[in-house]
Design an enzyme around this catalytic site. Structure first.
Site, mmCIF file in Angstrom:
data_model
loop_
_atom_site.group_PDB
_atom_site.id
_atom_site.type_symbol
_atom_site.label_atom_id
_atom_site.label_comp_id
_atom_site.label_asym_id
_atom_site.label_seq_id
_atom_site.Cartn_x
_atom_site.Cartn_y
_atom_site.Cartn_z
ATOM 1 N N GLU A 482 0.835 -1.214 0.000
ATOM 2 C CA GLU A 482 0.000 0.000 0.000
ATOM 3 C C GLU A 482 0.865 1.257 0.000
ATOM 4 O O GLU A 482 0.500 2.272 -0.584
ATOM 5 C CB GLU A 482 -0.968 -0.001 1.192
ATOM 6 C CG GLU A 482 -2.018 -1.100 1.147
ATOM 7 C CD GLU A 482 -2.769 -1.189 -0.185
ATOM 8 O OE1 GLU A 482 -2.938 -0.156 -0.877
ATOM 9 O OE2 GLU A 482 -3.188 -2.309 -0.549
ATOM 10 N N HIS A 488 3.385 6.486 -5.111
ATOM 11 C CA HIS A 488 2.943 6.825 -6.466
ATOM 12 C C HIS A 488 2.095 8.107 -6.418
ATOM 13 O O HIS A 488 2.156 8.945 -7.328
ATOM 14 C CB HIS A 488 2.117 5.651 -7.014
ATOM 15 C CG HIS A 488 2.024 5.591 -8.495
ATOM 16 N ND1 HIS A 488 1.260 4.659 -9.159
ATOM 17 C CD2 HIS A 488 2.578 6.352 -9.476
ATOM 18 C CE1 HIS A 488 1.353 4.847 -10.466
ATOM 19 N NE2 HIS A 488 2.153 5.868 -10.677
#
Length: 691
Positions: A482, A488
């Site tokens: 996660e 990202h």
């Protein structure tokens, strides 16, 4: 956060959702936001957005990039803000009041966005620019955002005839309501189940860390008696019980409850909803000229066709199935050697796999767990992000967040500049949906002024009061996974909101998250951060060696459990005739067709398969984890070949072309820019020990 606050907000008090947020980092003022603020905030923000969209269409001026695409990118900011806060809360910390708002707003929001995407005035302008794109002298990112908007309009029905557009809009609104109902039903079944254990016999085999979290769950659920222990349907509660409990009958009972989520007769039964969802998806795809929903969903993906996705799944299925059958025989032989004659069933697998791992590698989950403290593993992932990308994480203590167990960090770049805010929401609770996911309260962009992201990671780890939270190795992988998504979002450096962060093609989005998991098992990371909870001693070399040796252990099971669900998903979404679909029969026939090992249960049975039916994101796209694993296995081998897991040159290319690039480029282009060539599937087979 107080959702049960029933008083109507006095009209003279401004709605906190529509004000400028003064808190540090412009965080939402959670302590002032109540359920009754959302409907008026949605209504006001939607009205404002409609005015902005109308202004784009009303322009007497010939469409150009600035007055159309840029204006579109700048529109709806206040609406996006309200949506982000609302849907994060309904996933992470919901209440009956918020659920009522969700049921009310889901179709209304769908209608609002339909109206936008089916607006012929708006589409005509976008279409004209798209046709002239070669003459517009746009930089690559601006061209990409124009192309993505055009594609979204087309995929949302903008080219259909008037009656077809109306029907398309109707389907989208119906689906929004069905998705909401589906996920609320699963949450209902999960939060209403408790397996209460009291006697020593019922608790037989459970290690201290399982007992501690089961005791904590009993306290949280207000089960009377000091001897009460509760096993819930959170995966972090189910898996340890299935792994350690010596009571086969209780494992069987828990497994049955786990499998039956969403499948109880009555108002919370998800089976009729699934049929309705599939019928509408199929109709939507055929309106757009696709042979199946799968063909529609995968047209905008790296795979491009269901056949390409299926090709990868089938290539891995045969070796994985053989391996799983072998694993079953090995466990049965072990049982026999211990005087137990049994045929392994789904509720036995975790239990006997753990015993086999102990017998073969002298490694047990309970031996690892004291070294995997949540707080230390958080430090470990921050350390990796620092060494790869130069990030620093500074705890923020004075924020009022939506739940007391959520923690916040300011993320700083190499030169101390502000990168974003990261929230960690790590613990299971009855008001939170199951699973693990990354989300944002604010996305990065650089339209008028640079906007920095607020990213949240949700996990569902078990907590026991006053004790360090200890993770399983799987949990630690989930934490890193996660956080890969989180990075990202945090590192995103694009101009346009539409291309920011994780807004990439579905079968590329899991690449940065799965790749990041590889750093968890780097010996130097384990030596530094896997410290024993009582002694503070670092994990010994021989234990690290054992972990590395067991990397491919039980991979037949893990691969089969996942692949069977991905195959079911693709099969289901390629069907033309849904009316007479019997879900149980479908499951049985598919399992027979693929020769599913009977001792392995589906990881997700259809009535609780949230990936598929709580939204459209992973519908016909559950295959993406394996697709991305081809990329991550091959991608990490670049670091192995370089002889340095933190090779600065590779880390920079990874940062520039993947983590910070959002959807600026086609995914394969981005991958090749990082790796220097296209990926090869052999690395995946090696990684899973299936070659």
């Amino acid at each position: 956060m107080n959702h049960t606050h029933h008083e109507k907000t006095p009209s003279q008090q401004p709605n906190p959702l529509l004000q400028h947020w003064e808190a540090s980092f412009e965080m939402p003022p959670f302590d002032r936001i109540h359920a009754e603020h959302f409907v008026p905030a949605f209504e006001s923000a939607m009205a404002c957005h409609r005015v902005e969209l109308q202004a784009i269409c009303d322009k007497a001026l010939k469409p150009d990039f600035k007055n159309t695409v840029l204006a579109l990118e700048q529109s709806g900011e206040s609406l996006q803000r309200v949506i982000n806060v609302f849907y994060n809360l309904t996933a992470s910390h919901t209440s009956s009041e918020l659920q009522a708002v969700e049921r009310d707003m889901a179709p209304r929001l769908a209608a609002h966005f339909n109206q936008m995407m089916l607006d012929q005035g708006l589409f005509t302008r976008i279409d004209a620019l798209y046709r002239d794109r070669d003459q517009l002298e746009l930089d690559p990112e601006s061209r990409r955002v124009l192309e993505r908007w055009h594609l979204d309009f087309v995929r949302s029905g903008a080219k259909l005839s008037e009656p077809q557009r109306l029907r398309f809009a109707e389907i989208t609104e119906q689906l929004a309501s069905l998705y909401t109902e589906f996920s609320q039903n699963v949450l209902h079944d999960e939060s209403n189940f408790s397996m209460v254990l009291r006697s020593d016999d019922e608790l037989k085999g459970l290690p201290d860390f399982v007992l501690a979290s089961a005791r904590q769950a009993a306290i949280e659920r207000e089960v009377p008696g000091d001897d009460a222990h509760v096993i819930t349907l959170a995966r972090s509660s189910v898996t340890p019980f299935m792994t350690f409990s010596q009571r086969r009958d209780l494992r069987q009972k828990l497994w049955a409850a786990w499998c039956a989520r969403g499948e109880h007769e009555g108002v919370h039964d998800n089976r009729p909803l699934i049929v309705e969802i599939l019928k509408r998806r199929q109709e939507m795809a055929s309106l757009l000229g696709y042979s199946s929903y799968s063909a529609y969903a995968l047209d905008d993906s790296m795979a491009q066709t269901p056949q390409a996705a299926l090709g990868l799944l089938e290539r891995v299925w045969a070796p994985a199935r053989l391996r799983a059958e072998q694993e079953k025989l090995e466990m049965e032989a072990l049982a026999l050697s211990q005087g137990e004659v049994l045929s392994i069933e789904a509720h036995d697998w975790h239990f006997w796999a753990e015993r086999l791992r102990k017998a073969r590698y002298n490694l047990q989950e309970s031996e690892l767990k004291p070294y995997l403290q949540l707080d230390r593993m958080v430090d470990a992932m921050f350390d990796v992000a620092g060494r790869l990308f130069g990030l620093q994480f500074k705890p923020i203590h004075n924020l009022k967040l939506y739940h007391p167990s959520v923690k916040a960090w300011e993320v700083l770049g190499q030169s101390g500049e502000h990168v974003g805010v990261f929230l960690g929401d790590n613990f299971a609770r009855a008001s939170k949906r199951s699973g693990a996911w990354m989300s944002t309260y604010r996305d990065q962009h650089a339209l008028l002024h640079p906007q920095r992201p607020i990213v949240v990671n949700n996990n569902n780890f078990s907590q026991s009061a006053g004790q360090a939270c200890l993770l399983s190795l799987d949990d630690a992988h989930t934490l890193f996974h996660e956080f890969g998504h989180g990075l990202h979002g945090l590192l995103s450096k694009v101009t346009y909101p539409k291309l920011a962060g994780t807004s990439v093609l579905r079968d590329f989005v899991e690449f940065p998250s799965q790749l990041f998991e590889h750093w968890l098992l780097q010996p130097e990371i384990l030596k530094r951060h896997a410290l024993h909870v009582e002694t503070g001693e670092p994990m010994p070399d021989e234990l690290i060696e054992k972990i590395l040796k067991t990397k491919t252990f039980n991979q037949g099971f893990a691969t089969v459990e996942y692949l069977s669900c991905a195959l079911a998903d693709l099969d289901l979404h390629q069907r033309k005739h849904i009316e007479d679909l019997d879900l149980e029969q479908f499951e049985q026939e598919l399992m027979a067709k693929i020769a599913m090992p009977s001792a392995i249960g589906l990881r997700h049975r259809l009535p609780h398969f949230l990936h598929l039916f709580a939204g459209s994101g992973y519908a016909s796209a559950y295959y993406v984890y394996l697709w991305a694993e081809v990329l991550d296995a091959d991608g990490f081998e670049a670091f192995v070949e370089a002889g340095d897991a933190f090779d600065p040159l590779l880390a920079k290319r990874l940062h520039d072309h993947v983590y910070s690039a959002g959807n600026r480029h086609e995914p394969m282009q981005a991958y090749v820019a990082f790796r220097g060539r296209k990926p090869a599937v052999e690395a995946l087979l090696r990684q899973r020990g299936l070659q």
